[in-house]
Structure formats: C-alpha cells, structure tokens
Enzyme design. Structure first.
Site, PDB file in Angstrom:
ATOM      1  N   TYR A  32       0.799  -1.225   0.000  1.00 37.89           N
ATOM      2  CA  TYR A  32       0.000   0.000   0.000  1.00 37.89           C
ATOM      3  C   TYR A  32       0.833   1.276   0.000  1.00 37.89           C
ATOM      4  CZ  TYR A  32      -3.606  -3.367   1.104  1.00 37.89           C
ATOM      5  OH  TYR A  32      -4.454  -4.438   1.061  1.00 37.89           O
ATOM      6  N   HIS A 109      -8.028   2.248  -6.098  1.00 39.01           N
ATOM      7  CA  HIS A 109      -7.329   1.289  -5.232  1.00 39.01           C
ATOM      8  C   HIS A 109      -5.848   1.580  -5.317  1.00 39.01           C
ATOM      9  CE1 HIS A 109     -10.842  -1.246  -4.562  1.00 39.01           C
ATOM     10  NE2 HIS A 109     -11.134  -1.001  -5.828  1.00 39.01           N
TER      11      HIS A 109
END
EC number: 4.2.1.10
Length: 156
Positions: A32, A109
């Site tokens: 991430y 995302h």
C-alpha cells in the site's frame, strides 16, 4: 477583531476511504506504500483545488457509516471518489448506495487488485463506477480527482 473564517470554495466532492485505510503507511507498506491517510487527504485537497473542486475527505471502518456518507453526498456533493478497500469485494450495500445516489463515481485502489489474491479480483463497486483506477498508489487519488473534474465538466 479576528476575521471570520472564509467558507471553503469549489465544487464539493466526496473522497471516501473504507476499512483499514486509517493504517496507511503502517500496514503492509510493500503493498500500500508509505503515504499516510493524512498525506492522501492533503493530496486530494490540493488536487481538487487545482481543478476547482473541494474535497471532503472521510474514512470509516464501518460499512453503515460509509453508506450514510454516500447517501449524504446525493445532496451535498457533485461526485464521489471512493476506495472501498475490503468492502469492494464483499459489500453489495455499498454498491447499491452508490448506484442510488446517481452521482459520478471514480473507484480507486492503491494496489493493482488484479495482481493480488483471487478474491480481490472482483469489485462490486466497479459495476456502478464510471471509472476504476488501481495500482497507481497514492497518485491514483490525484488521477481520480482529475478525471472526476473532467466528468463534471463534460456533464455541465
């Protein structure tokens, strides 16, 4: 006597982040990235402002809170950028709320969900989103807001 606060300007758009995104920068940085949610919010606000938008950035780990924010957006915002996180793959309710408010939606995302575990390959939200951006890290939010600004301009 102090000056009264200046009301925010720009077309209001909702930037909504789902569960566990409050842990950005700490949780699996190899997946991430190292940007925090505060970094992402600042990027969203500055990108939005550059396009004449005003980003209302929110995050919740609770599905109902996200749905309430989507419902509120129907009258308070002109479009939505959403990273539904884990709810992408599990929440028909978030999908239905987005469909019901009839606003432009850009799904974002941080990681490329199609290069990850098989259960992450399907997003219920994608079926009602105008655009999906995945795998661009935090920069994906800037891309999402830039595109949302264009969608709003095209729909004037």
């Amino acid at each position: 006597m102090p000056n009264p606060p200046v009301p925010p300007t720009g077309v209001p758009v909702l930037v909504l982040n789902g569960p566990n995104l409050s842990l950005l920068g700490l949780r699996e940085p190899e997946v991430y990235g190292t940007h925090t949610l505060a970094d992402v919010d600042e990027l969203c606000r500055s990108t939005a402002a550059a396009h004449g938008l005003r980003a209302d950035c929110r995050q919740s780990n609770h599905e109902g809170v996200l749905i309430d924010a989507i419902h509120e957006a129907r009258t308070a915002h002109r479009g939505i950028v959403i990273n539904p996180a884990g709810y992408s793959h599990t929440s028909v309710a978030v999908r239905d709320a987005l469909a019901a408010v009839e606003l432009p939606v850009v799904e974002v995302h941080l990681s490329n969900i199609h290069r990850r575990e098989a259960f992450r390959h399907h997003s219920h939200v994608s079926a009602v989103a105008d655009t999906v951006i995945c795998g661009a890290g935090a920069h994906g939010y800037a891309l999402a807001l830039t595109h949302l600004a264009q969608l709003l301009e095209d729909n004037r």
